[in-house]
Design a protein around this motif. Sequence first.
Motif, PDB file in Angstrom:
ATOM      1  N   ILE A 480     -31.599 -47.514  -0.609  1.00  0.00           N
ATOM      2  CA  ILE A 480     -32.564 -46.733  -1.367  1.00  0.00           C
ATOM      3  C   ILE A 480     -31.782 -45.704  -2.164  1.00  0.00           C
ATOM      4  O   ILE A 480     -31.048 -44.902  -1.591  1.00  0.00           O
ATOM      5  N   ILE A 481     -31.905 -45.743  -3.474  1.00  0.00           N
ATOM      6  CA  ILE A 481     -31.203 -44.760  -4.295  1.00  0.00           C
ATOM      7  C   ILE A 481     -32.211 -43.718  -4.745  1.00  0.00           C
ATOM      8  O   ILE A 481     -33.137 -44.019  -5.499  1.00  0.00           O
ATOM      9  N   ALA A 482     -32.039 -42.494  -4.262  1.00  0.00           N
ATOM     10  CA  ALA A 482     -32.996 -41.447  -4.593  1.00  0.00           C
ATOM     11  C   ALA A 482     -32.264 -40.223  -5.120  1.00  0.00           C
ATOM     12  O   ALA A 482     -32.638 -39.092  -4.831  1.00  0.00           O
ATOM     13  N   LEU A 483     -31.190 -40.451  -5.888  1.00  0.00           N
ATOM     14  CA  LEU A 483     -30.402 -39.329  -6.400  1.00  0.00           C
ATOM     15  C   LEU A 483     -31.139 -38.633  -7.536  1.00  0.00           C
ATOM     16  O   LEU A 483     -31.966 -39.235  -8.221  1.00  0.00           O
ATOM     17  N   ASP A 484     -30.797 -37.354  -7.745  1.00  0.00           N
ATOM     18  CA  ASP A 484     -31.479 -36.552  -8.756  1.00  0.00           C
ATOM     19  C   ASP A 484     -31.069 -36.929 -10.175  1.00  0.00           C
ATOM     20  O   ASP A 484     -31.867 -36.875 -11.098  1.00  0.00           O
ATOM     21  N   ILE A 485     -29.785 -37.264 -10.329  1.00  0.00           N
ATOM     22  CA  ILE A 485     -29.247 -37.416 -11.676  1.00  0.00           C
ATOM     23  C   ILE A 485     -29.277 -38.880 -12.095  1.00  0.00           C
ATOM     24  O   ILE A 485     -28.657 -39.728 -11.457  1.00  0.00           O
ATOM     25  N   PRO A 486     -30.022 -39.191 -13.183  1.00  0.00           N
ATOM     26  CA  PRO A 486     -30.158 -40.585 -13.613  1.00  0.00           C
ATOM     27  C   PRO A 486     -28.819 -41.291 -13.819  1.00  0.00           C
ATOM     28  O   PRO A 486     -28.672 -42.452 -13.441  1.00  0.00           O
ATOM     29  N   GLU A 487     -27.834 -40.596 -14.386  1.00  0.00           N
ATOM     30  CA  GLU A 487     -26.539 -41.233 -14.634  1.00  0.00           C
ATOM     31  C   GLU A 487     -25.887 -41.671 -13.321  1.00  0.00           C
ATOM     32  O   GLU A 487     -25.240 -42.706 -13.239  1.00  0.00           O
ATOM     33  N   LYS A 488     -26.066 -40.833 -12.294  1.00  0.00           N
ATOM     34  CA  LYS A 488     -25.483 -41.155 -10.991  1.00  0.00           C
ATOM     35  C   LYS A 488     -26.170 -42.392 -10.398  1.00  0.00           C
ATOM     36  O   LYS A 488     -25.536 -43.209  -9.736  1.00  0.00           O
ATOM     37  N   VAL A 489     -27.470 -42.468 -10.620  1.00  0.00           N
ATOM     38  CA  VAL A 489     -28.218 -43.618 -10.104  1.00  0.00           C
ATOM     39  C   VAL A 489     -27.648 -44.904 -10.698  1.00  0.00           C
ATOM     40  O   VAL A 489     -27.333 -45.858  -9.988  1.00  0.00           O
ATOM     41  N   ILE A 490     -27.490 -44.894 -12.031  1.00  0.00           N
ATOM     42  CA  ILE A 490     -26.962 -46.082 -12.713  1.00  0.00           C
ATOM     43  C   ILE A 490     -25.564 -46.406 -12.207  1.00  0.00           C
ATOM     44  O   ILE A 490     -25.231 -47.562 -11.912  1.00  0.00           O
ATOM     45  N   GLU A 491     -24.746 -45.367 -12.057  1.00  0.00           N
ATOM     46  CA  GLU A 491     -23.371 -45.558 -11.596  1.00  0.00           C
ATOM     47  C   GLU A 491     -23.368 -46.233 -10.223  1.00  0.00           C
ATOM     48  O   GLU A 491     -22.631 -47.190  -9.979  1.00  0.00           O
ATOM     49  N   LEU A 492     -24.237 -45.728  -9.359  1.00  0.00           N
ATOM     50  CA  LEU A 492     -24.303 -46.283  -8.000  1.00  0.00           C
ATOM     51  C   LEU A 492     -24.784 -47.731  -8.024  1.00  0.00           C
ATOM     52  O   LEU A 492     -24.258 -48.595  -7.309  1.00  0.00           O
ATOM     53  N   ASP A 514     -35.224 -44.548 -18.505  1.00  0.00           N
ATOM     54  CA  ASP A 514     -34.344 -44.677 -17.346  1.00  0.00           C
ATOM     55  C   ASP A 514     -34.663 -45.987 -16.614  1.00  0.00           C
ATOM     56  O   ASP A 514     -33.777 -46.734 -16.205  1.00  0.00           O
ATOM     57  N   ALA A 515     -35.959 -46.249 -16.500  1.00  0.00           N
ATOM     58  CA  ALA A 515     -36.388 -47.472 -15.824  1.00  0.00           C
ATOM     59  C   ALA A 515     -35.874 -48.711 -16.552  1.00  0.00           C
ATOM     60  O   ALA A 515     -35.447 -49.681 -15.932  1.00  0.00           O
ATOM     61  N   TYR A 516     -35.898 -48.677 -17.894  1.00  0.00           N
ATOM     62  CA  TYR A 516     -35.401 -49.822 -18.656  1.00  0.00           C
ATOM     63  C   TYR A 516     -33.947 -50.102 -18.321  1.00  0.00           C
ATOM     64  O   TYR A 516     -33.548 -51.235 -18.119  1.00  0.00           O
ATOM     65  N   GLU A 517     -33.164 -49.035 -18.291  1.00  0.00           N
ATOM     66  CA  GLU A 517     -31.740 -49.215 -17.997  1.00  0.00           C
ATOM     67  C   GLU A 517     -31.534 -49.827 -16.627  1.00  0.00           C
ATOM     68  O   GLU A 517     -30.678 -50.688 -16.439  1.00  0.00           O
ATOM     69  N   LEU A 518     -32.337 -49.363 -15.665  1.00  0.00           N
ATOM     70  CA  LEU A 518     -32.210 -49.891 -14.310  1.00  0.00           C
ATOM     71  C   LEU A 518     -32.617 -51.360 -14.254  1.00  0.00           C
ATOM     72  O   LEU A 518     -32.010 -52.154 -13.546  1.00  0.00           O
ATOM     73  N   ILE A 519     -33.646 -51.717 -15.022  1.00  0.00           N
ATOM     74  CA  ILE A 519     -34.055 -53.126 -15.064  1.00  0.00           C
ATOM     75  C   ILE A 519     -32.901 -53.968 -15.601  1.00  0.00           C
ATOM     76  O   ILE A 519     -32.565 -55.019 -15.058  1.00  0.00           O
ATOM     77  N   GLU A 520     -32.275 -53.458 -16.679  1.00  0.00           N
ATOM     78  CA  GLU A 520     -31.140 -54.189 -17.248  1.00  0.00           C
ATOM     79  C   GLU A 520     -29.986 -54.304 -16.265  1.00  0.00           C
ATOM     80  O   GLU A 520     -29.281 -55.306 -16.233  1.00  0.00           O
ATOM     81  N   ALA A 521     -29.807 -53.269 -15.451  1.00  0.00           N
ATOM     82  CA  ALA A 521     -28.697 -53.285 -14.481  1.00  0.00           C
ATOM     83  C   ALA A 521     -28.984 -54.212 -13.303  1.00  0.00           C
ATOM     84  O   ALA A 521     -28.115 -54.457 -12.479  1.00  0.00           O
ATOM     85  N   GLY A 522     -30.213 -54.715 -13.234  1.00  0.00           N
ATOM     86  CA  GLY A 522     -30.513 -55.701 -12.195  1.00  0.00           C
ATOM     87  C   GLY A 522     -30.999 -55.125 -10.881  1.00  0.00           C
ATOM     88  O   GLY A 522     -30.819 -55.725  -9.833  1.00  0.00           O
ATOM     89  N   VAL A 523     -31.653 -53.948 -10.943  1.00  0.00           N
ATOM     90  CA  VAL A 523     -32.205 -53.347  -9.733  1.00  0.00           C
ATOM     91  C   VAL A 523     -33.422 -54.150  -9.270  1.00  0.00           C
ATOM     92  O   VAL A 523     -34.179 -54.669 -10.086  1.00  0.00           O
ATOM     93  N   ASP A 524     -33.573 -54.304  -7.961  1.00  0.00           N
ATOM     94  CA  ASP A 524     -34.654 -55.141  -7.457  1.00  0.00           C
ATOM     95  C   ASP A 524     -36.030 -54.499  -7.627  1.00  0.00           C
ATOM     96  O   ASP A 524     -36.980 -55.144  -8.003  1.00  0.00           O
TER      97      ASP A 524
END
Lengths: 627, 200
Positions: A480-492, A514-524
């Motif tokens: 579960i990634i619940a970090l405050d900083i969006p960039e850190k979330v993507i990095e993780l 932010d959600a779009y980027e995460l979708i592109e990164a392949g988050v479930d």
Amino acid sequence: MHEGGFFYQAFVYLLTAVIAVPVAKRLGLGSVLGYLIGGVLIGPALLGLIGKEGQDVMHFAEFGVVMMLFVIGLELEPSLLWRLRTSITGMGGMQIVFTTILVGAAAMLFGLEWKAALAIGLTFSLSSTAIVMQTLQEKGLIKSGAGQSSFAVLLFQDIAVIPILAIFPLLATVLVEKAHPSFMETLPAWLQTLFVIGAVVLIVLTGKYILRHVFRLIAKTAMREIFTAMVLLLVIGIALLMNFVGLSPALGAFVAGVVLANSEYRHELESDIDPFKGLLLGLFFISVGASINFGLVIDQPVTLLLLTISLMAIKAVIVFTIGKIFKLGSGESSIFAVALAQVGEFAFVLFSFSTSLGILDNNTTGMLTAVVAISMAFTPFVFALNEKIIVPFLANKAPKKEKSADTIDEKSRVIVAGFGRFGNTAGRFLRANGVLPTVIDNDSDRVETLRKLGIKVYYGDPTRYDLLHAAGAEEAKIIIIALDIPEKVIELVHTIKKHFPHVKILARAYDRSDAYELIEAGVDKIYRETLDTSLRMGSDTLRMLGYRAYQTERMSHIFFKHDEESIEKLAHHRKDKKEYLTVARQNIEELEEMIKADFTDVDMNRDAGWDTDSLREEFANKGKIYP
Amino acid sequence: MKKILILFSHPALEKSRINKKLVNRINKVEGITFHDLYENYPKFDINIEREKELLLAHDIVIFQHPFFWYSCPPLLKQWIDLVLEHGWAYGSKGTALTGKWGLNVITTGGGEQAYAKEGMNGHTIWEFLAPFRQTFSLCKMIPLPPFVVHGTHKLEGEEIDKYAESYVYIVESLRDEKFDLATLQNARYLNDLSVKKVEG
């Protein structure tokens, strides 16, 4: 052809590691054997790239063993010790006692006196934590019954090193006169023993009452390299202190590790020291390989071979029997036996120690050291042999029994990265349902507070690969990634996708883009932080306007699902437009698309089953009643 | 070959002993669609279009559920309310389900003798199932007798297994058209047609 310059030596050793280890792994031999073979190749016996100074390197590299024991100590949480108490004391105790007796008796048959025989028995009863843990890890056997039992016995051995080191001075036949006897050596034996206890107590007290605060202060500076420096300083400091009182630095580091095992900085400490430990251990194995006395091997190959094989056989039979006593299946017992059949790296330390104490003579230790090195080198082969022939044979013969009860540090199936206002709700909900997640958080104050409340939480930057590794990402099912900083979330997300592709990722998203980027990164699965709340606000407004509660509830859920679906669609759409739109323009366009795609109230009220319009119509036409 | 749709509804399958076993066996039967309503719609947000498509694609509809308070769990009732729309499933223009077969597969704590005029419950299972039967009929479907697991609280391992086998046998027979309609309609319970029938 070698000139002992530092860079030259560093070059030779690193080159050996870089070439030998990948080759050995390719051949399925494991990294330890890679280092050993590499060492043999560059040693004086073959290529001669390193000569006598190999001994010095070995002393330096022994520091790797110190670090390893520090790390092992760190993994020895008291609660883990408690859970494994039966395996550790039962299996470990039996293993050491029986091996010591049998090997000691064998040594006496060879004509050694009892003190020497006891020293040999004790030394040979130990196994190589480095080799065993690494091999089990590589083969994915850590969680098996054999893996857990091996871990328990190794643990006991690591602890047993402490009394063994304390016993050795009592076995001393001569007081060796050195040119510069250390302060300790001028003291009588009983006072030395007192000093051993005193030094250990000092480390325990410092670790318990001072170090945690020091780490906390340093963590607050948020300078990672200073933290690393502090860890190295600690280990080196302990080594110096131990040397001063004439004790094994490894022992001191081990004790310090145990003391810090309960600290919230445990994972951080572990991952900071890991690369140093790994390299130094590698160096150590190389120098072990280089130091194998080939003169002896060439003179008495048969004797050496027979000695090694019979020693490993004795050790394996004892361990196998213990496995059976503790209700392991035959297959598991044989893995357990093979795993612990070699002699550990601590033997090198103990042999040089016993030489200096005059317990054993140089000839004997030379011979025995060669036996140790050969037994280590044999381990991967014996493992393979066991795996391919013995285990399948045993498994076919008898139905495998499941091992019950005792399990080692069962790594959590869920890791929560970030325990702030977002992650804490998710984490608490999991705990309330009996799922205890491993929490990683990098706010040291918060970590402190949570710890006081009895929550298992570790300090560190969750985006670091080594920390994830230490927190058990290999075994985890979900992060579960619940970090405050969006960039850190993507990095993780990228780190996890790269190193732990099997783990499912549930990520917190700050907003739509932010959600779009995460979708592109392949988050479930993606959780926009404000979606649920703002929808609740909307449906409460409807209620205050007089809408029925169940209606607003259903409507908000329909809207929610629609929004989730539309974001998936828009993510792909957006990808195409990305090149020629500014972000701001993009957001406005999206708002427009979003509103256009929204349902109207006609779409929303489509539960026609609860609608009587069409029924009334039909009734009016035909006079026939339906429910 | 008939296509069978099992609409399963159980609000707490994790606590179930009987249905859990029935489900584990039945969802491995080839050629049937097992549709777990509570797993799909935990918020009662039934996707009506999807459900209609499912119904159209099958020949036999089975409601599998515990017989809570002589009826079905609420989500199945909500499903009936919302999916069987007027003008689609019933009414003068509602012919989408015409000719399909419908039946209940239920589990109940009471024994067979409890479900009789003189028994504790005062009525037979067949009488209690009247609302379901009539629902099928109103949708121009053909109602079939139920498959019933009686006395669930007393059943233990092997007995439950037998029921599960019998259930699988009946569903496979329906799929492969082993029984003609008259045989089916004349049975008291479909269990009675199973060669692996559980005695008692």
